[in-house]
Every structure is written in C-alpha cells, then in structure tokens.
Scaffold this motif. Sequence first.
Motif, PDB file in Angstrom:
ATOM      1  N   GLY A 115      -6.263   6.054   7.629  1.00 30.31           N
ATOM      2  CA  GLY A 115      -5.269   6.673   6.551  1.00 30.31           C
ATOM      3  C   GLY A 115      -7.125   7.422   5.983  1.00 30.31           C
ATOM      4  N   LYS A 137      -4.216   8.703  10.167  1.00 22.70           N
ATOM      5  CA  LYS A 137      -5.042   9.278  11.376  1.00 22.70           C
ATOM      6  C   LYS A 137      -4.743  10.908  11.732  1.00 22.70           C
ATOM      7  CE  LYS A 137      -4.048   4.782  12.821  1.00 22.70           C
ATOM      8  NZ  LYS A 137      -3.320   4.081  12.356  1.00 22.70           N
ATOM      9  N   THR A 152       1.276   4.273   4.549  1.00 21.03           N
ATOM     10  CA  THR A 152       0.663   5.849   3.737  1.00 21.03           C
ATOM     11  C   THR A 152       1.567   7.437   3.487  1.00 21.03           C
ATOM     12  OG1 THR A 152      -1.483   5.643   5.888  1.00 21.03           O
ATOM     13  CG2 THR A 152      -0.626   8.853   4.841  1.00 21.03           C
ATOM     14  N   TYR A 177      -5.065  -2.494  -0.608  1.00 25.54           N
ATOM     15  CA  TYR A 177      -3.953  -1.621  -1.805  1.00 25.54           C
ATOM     16  C   TYR A 177      -3.357  -2.807  -3.365  1.00 25.54           C
ATOM     17  CZ  TYR A 177      -3.015   0.716   2.632  1.00 25.54           C
ATOM     18  OH  TYR A 177      -3.286   0.773   4.069  1.00 25.54           O
ATOM     19  N   VAL A 191      -9.001  -6.817   8.439  1.00 26.53           N
ATOM     20  CA  VAL A 191     -10.389  -6.869   7.771  1.00 26.53           C
ATOM     21  C   VAL A 191     -10.848  -7.340   6.842  1.00 26.53           C
ATOM     22  CG1 VAL A 191     -11.135  -4.675   5.960  1.00 26.53           C
ATOM     23  CG2 VAL A 191      -9.792  -4.317   7.697  1.00 26.53           C
ATOM     24  N   GLY A 204      -7.801  -0.946   4.275  1.00 25.81           N
ATOM     25  CA  GLY A 204      -6.645  -2.171   4.687  1.00 25.81           C
ATOM     26  C   GLY A 204      -6.683  -3.248   2.862  1.00 25.81           C
TER      27      GLY A 204
END
Length: 292
Positions: free
Chosen positions: A173, A196, A236, A212, A134, A210
């Motif tokens: 997520g 998902k 997740t 954190y 990303v 993408g």
Amino acid sequence: MSKITQVVIPVAGLGTRFLPATKAIPKEMITLVDKPLIQYVVEEAAEAGIKDVILVTHSSKGSIENHFDQNIELEANLEAKGKNKLLEIAQTTCPNGVNIIAVRQPQAHGLGHAVYCASPVIGQNDFAVILPDVLLHNDNTPDLKSMIERFENTGHSQIMVEPVPMSEVSNYGVADIQGEELSKGESKPMIAMVEKPAPEQAPSNLSVTGRYILSNRCMQILETTEKCHTGEVQLTTAIDALMKEETVEAYHLAGQSYDCGNKQGYLQATVEFGLRHPDLKDTFAEYLKNHV
Ligand code: G1P
C-alpha cells in the motif's frame, strides 16, 4: 475516541511465500532465534499498552493459540525437575495482563475482510492492527507506542509508512501526502492510499509497513467495502474511504522494520536479532566475524 487497548492480528493466511517451511506449521510459528514470530508482535503490543489481542485465525493454525495457553504437562515436568528458569519461560509466552482472543476467518477474502472478522470483539472501540510478518526494532520508544500516543492526543488514525525504492512500491500500500517531506517519527495527513500501484502511478515511495491505529469508523466502513479486482476486500480501500471523512495520518517508522514474510527479510532479521540476544550476541558476533 476510546483508548487503544485492542489489536487485531490477522493470522489466517497460508504463508505460501515461505514454502516449504509453512507446509505443516503456521508461518507465524516460525522461530526467529528462540521465539516464534507471533510472540515478538504480541510482546510489542503488550509494551504499547494493548490488553486484548484478537487473532483472526484459521482451522489449520491451532498451534498459535496453544503457544499462548498453559501447557500443564510441560509445566509439571519442569517443576518436578526443578528447572525453574525454563518453567518461567514456558509460563510467560503470553505477556502479563494480555488476553488472547481468537476469531475465525473461514475463507480468505483479503486483509480488509480479515480485520472485519474481529468486529464483534471490537464493538464501538478504536483499535490497532498488526501484520505479524513485519517485525520492528527501536532502541528508543517503540513505534507502535508512539503511534498510539499520537492517536490518543489528536484522534487522527495513524498508518505506519517507510520509504522503499520506487521499483518495489507495487508490493505495498502506498501513501499520498501531497509531496510533503516526512521525517522519522513524524506524522502528516494523507489525502489517499493506493494498494500496490505500478511505479509510474504511485503517489510516493512511502510504503505501508504493517502497523495501523484506526478509528472505529474504519470498521463500519469495512462492513460495506466492495471487493477489488482480485476478489479481495482491501484494508487500503477502507482507509482511503475513511480519510474522505476524517483526518488520517501517515506515521514515518523511526526504528527498523524486517519483513519476515519473505526469506531474505527473515534471514536478515535472524542475524540482527541474534546479534541483540542477551545470551548469544557475543559468541554469535565472534562466529560471524570468522564466517563472512
Ligand atoms: C498488505 C497490505 C499492504 C501493506 C503490506 C505490508 O499486503 O495490503 O497495503 O503494504 O501488507 O506488509 P500483503 O503483503 O498482505 O500483500
């Protein structure tokens, strides 16, 4: 709480969504305009104040580390020919003041496992995670920088999210913020994060994008996080457990994201980054006008 100076970037994946391009080269080394994807995210990290980039890598991906290392033969050649501009480009692939550190993920056991492979380097520190598929763009303050500032002011872990059509939530997520409204650039507490989900079970359409910023407690939780039904340790799952102990916030991306892990997203990024490139934008815009 520590200052955020370290980022974990998982790069051990095989990149099967991008075959045949990724058969013999790492997906992170695919070129977008004139730089490999990985260089964009390392530059993004440096701009946000990161000092240590920890690549969680694989035996087939040595070219990523080489890209950020010196290439003495190339540099001597450019210097001898007086090609100073090119010499500077070759010497600055790794941003000033950034250390590239590589740890291995010998077997693919999921994103949570990949992040945990960096734990000997992270130690007791709080840390960032960037998924290098990303890419982000923001004309104003870079979003990673905003997330770090928010973490350092509040101590609350930050998970970047953005809305996607409900039909696409099963690729991501998904954050549960109890039906609250979330504006661009804003953070609000989460009560759950689901990996998902089927659209009918998704708590929202806020997909994890993408980036954190995680408290060190998350690394400790990863040590004992169980594998999910696919046999993978999910990041997740650990973040969902973290928010049962501490406040974890969803941060709404203020800029633009490009999923370069798939062909359509990569093509869109190529056009938009080409239209922003200082040397190419005018001629490329002219070309596009005549070809659409
Ligand atoms: C991973 C994460 C997911 C996140 C996504 C973002 O999934 O597990 O929570 O939304 O990255 O790109 P992957 O794309 O590796 O399947």
